[in-house]
Design an enzyme around this catalytic site. Structure first.
Site, short mmCIF file in Angstrom:
data_model
loop_
_atom_site.label_atom_id
_atom_site.label_comp_id
_atom_site.label_asym_id
_atom_site.label_seq_id
_atom_site.Cartn_x
_atom_site.Cartn_y
_atom_site.Cartn_z
N ASP A 1 -5.75 2.00 -3.83
CA ASP A 1 -7.05 1.80 -3.18
C ASP A 1 -7.47 3.05 -2.43
O ASP A 1 -8.59 3.14 -1.93
CB ASP A 1 -7.05 0.56 -2.26
CG ASP A 1 -6.13 0.69 -1.06
OD1 ASP A 1 -5.28 1.60 -1.03
OD2 ASP A 1 -6.25 -0.15 -0.13
N SER B 1 0.82 -1.21 0.00
CA SER B 1 0.00 0.00 0.00
C SER B 1 0.85 1.26 0.00
O SER B 1 1.55 1.54 -0.96
CB SER B 1 -0.97 -0.03 1.19
OG SER B 1 -1.88 1.03 1.11
N ASP C 1 -0.92 1.25 -4.16
CA ASP C 1 -1.78 0.26 -4.82
C ASP C 1 -3.10 0.86 -5.29
O ASP C 1 -3.97 0.14 -5.78
CB ASP C 1 -2.03 -0.94 -3.90
CG ASP C 1 -2.82 -0.57 -2.64
OD1 ASP C 1 -2.70 0.58 -2.18
OD2 ASP C 1 -3.54 -1.44 -2.11
N ASP D 1 -2.16 6.20 -3.50
CA ASP D 1 -1.06 5.54 -2.81
C ASP D 1 -0.49 4.47 -3.73
O ASP D 1 -0.81 4.41 -4.92
CB ASP D 1 -1.54 4.96 -1.47
CG ASP D 1 -2.70 3.99 -1.64
OD1 ASP D 1 -3.35 4.01 -2.70
OD2 ASP D 1 -2.95 3.19 -0.72
#
Length: 452
Positions: free
Chosen positions: A246, A101, A244, A242
């Site tokens: 999400d 993340s 990833d 960020d």
């Protein structure tokens, strides 16, 4: 199961490569997942972000799944929400996202997804930990090895579907700057915005696991370039992801980083009904939802808790102030790309982002931390649970789902919660007046300092 070591934190397994995250661990988690979902003939979607270690972990987990009889659907390098959505749409039995993340380059991690696109719950994670610990794997013979299928073309389907659900208006093009942190959203986030008819300027949109442009956490320190660019070129909004993708954080047309709680509130108002957030989110959400006859439910910190509550309470929307938002009308996986499209749609419908943010009431807030060794946290929190409320005379509500959160008669609140990753106990408080906040802060700090 108390003697079984914990692998999962608040958002999957995470740690430094070759220290906490080893290839041996990745192989065992893949074998354990295969055992958990039933092994032979089951389907698992797998994807990874841009970290240098993502592909090798994907290879090793694919091998672990195949030697357990599972077929593997390979997405390649994709945002986390694409994995969640593919697991749902491809009717797979589970999904794996390899990501750390917002953590720096040396870190990586593993997050698991259910068939409905919902992240694994704590009891499911605990069972995976048990299987790993007891090495209770079911490996198949040579003639039952699972197969691999390349489903990387699914990315286009995902992009088209988020555009459709966002109801973004291609006839009202806005100038949008998107900062992808050289992460997994680098291709698909700009593509989704361009396909929607927006004028798109990109920053850090070349995938690179060293994150050369900025650290992947989208906060004020890391988004200075985005803030300056939005203002310099007269853009309508800036969006940031960020590692990833999400998460999504927005910058208004004046180059100011949006207040995270207010941004969450803007979208929540669009949905109405029952929205779900965490114990540390601002009361401005409650105030605004009350105005439109809506309702706010709170959960422990962590997107999986928000997702569970949305499911259980027929929620319309949910999210954390960190920019992790869930869109149950689409998929139960947090989705920073869809969040970005929906902020753009909000600006198209309701005008300048700064004006929408300013229209939401502002309450003074404090975030403090008191040093507390990890082995003392349980004892300290026991006393907080039994004694802290006695320090106040105007208590309206007490929540003990994640730390202790006290709401007062005027809507002010304080949360005392142990950090999950550092040797601190955190105090978060919000006052309807500065005077009330100062009083809450003084009493809370004094109470904890006398304890620790």
């Amino acid at each position: 199961m108390d003697n079984i070591p914990k692998l999962f934190g608040t958002s999957g397994i995470r740690g430094k490569y070759q220290e906490e995250i080893t290839l041996e661990l990745a192989l065992d988690v893949a074998r354990a997942l295969a055992k958990y979902i039933g092994g032979e003939g089951k389907k698992v979607v797998i994807g990874y972000d841009t970290r240098t270690t993502g592909e090798i972990i994907s290879h090793i987990m694919t091998a672990g799944l195949e030697q357990s009889g599972c077929d593997v659907l390979l997405l390649g390098m994709v945002p986390t929400p694409t994995v969640g959505y593919a697991t749902l749409k491809k009717e797979a039995d589970a999904g794996i996202m390899i990501t750390a993340s917002h953590n720096p380059s040396p870190y990586n991690g593993i997050k698991l997804w259910n068939a409905d696109g919902l992240a694994y719950k704590q009891d499911q994670e605990r069972e995976i930990e048990r299987i790993v610990y007891e090495k209770e794997f079911n490996l198949v013979s040579w003639d039952k090895i699972g197969k691999e299928y390349d489903i990387s073309s699914f990315k286009e389907e995902y992009v088209n579907d988020i555009i459709k659900i966002s109801e973004i208006d291609p006839e009202k093009p806005l100038k949008v700057v998107v900062d992808c942190a050289s992460g997994a959203g680098s291709y698909l986030s700009p593509e989704a915005l361009r396909k929607s008819g927006m004028e798109v300027i990109t920053l850090n949109a070349q995938p690179d696991g060293f994150f050369p442009g900025r650290n992947p956490e989208p906060n004020s320190d890391n988004l200075q370039e985005l803030m300056k660019t939005v203002k310099a070129i007269g853009a309508d909004v800036g969006l940031a992801h960020d590692g990833d993708a999400d998460r999504m954080i927005a910058v208004d047309e004046n180059g100011n980083l949006s207040d995270f709680d207010k941004l969450l509130t803007i979208i929540a108002k669009e949905f109405g009904g029952t929205v779900v957030t965490t114990v540390d989110a601002s009361a401005c959400l409650d105030t605004e939802m009350e105005k439109i006859g809506g309702k706010v439910l709170r959960t422990p910190v962590g997107d999986v808790h928000v997702a569970e509550s949305i499911n259980e309470n027929n929620g319309t929307f949910g999210g954390e102030p960190s920019g992790t938002w869930l869109h149950p009308d689409f998929c139960m996986c947090p989705d920073g790309l869809l969040s970005g499209l929906r902020i753009v749609r909000c600006i198209q419908k309701n005008g300048k982002l700064s004006e929408q943010l300013n229209a939401i009431e502002n309450y003074p807030t404090i975030r403090e931390k008191v040093t507390c060794e990890n082995d003392k946290k349980d004892e300290v929190m026991k006393v907080v649970s039994s004694e802290f409320e006695k320090e106040f005379s105007d208590v309206a509500e007490i929540l003990t789902i994640d730390g202790v959160r006290i709401k007062f008669d005027d809507g002010s609140w304080v949360l005392i919660r142990p950090s999950g990753t550092e040797p601190y106990v955190r105090i978060t408080a919000e006052g309807k007046t500065q005077e009330h906040l100062d009083n809450i802060e003084k009493i809370s700090k004094q109470f904890l300092n006398n304890l620790i």
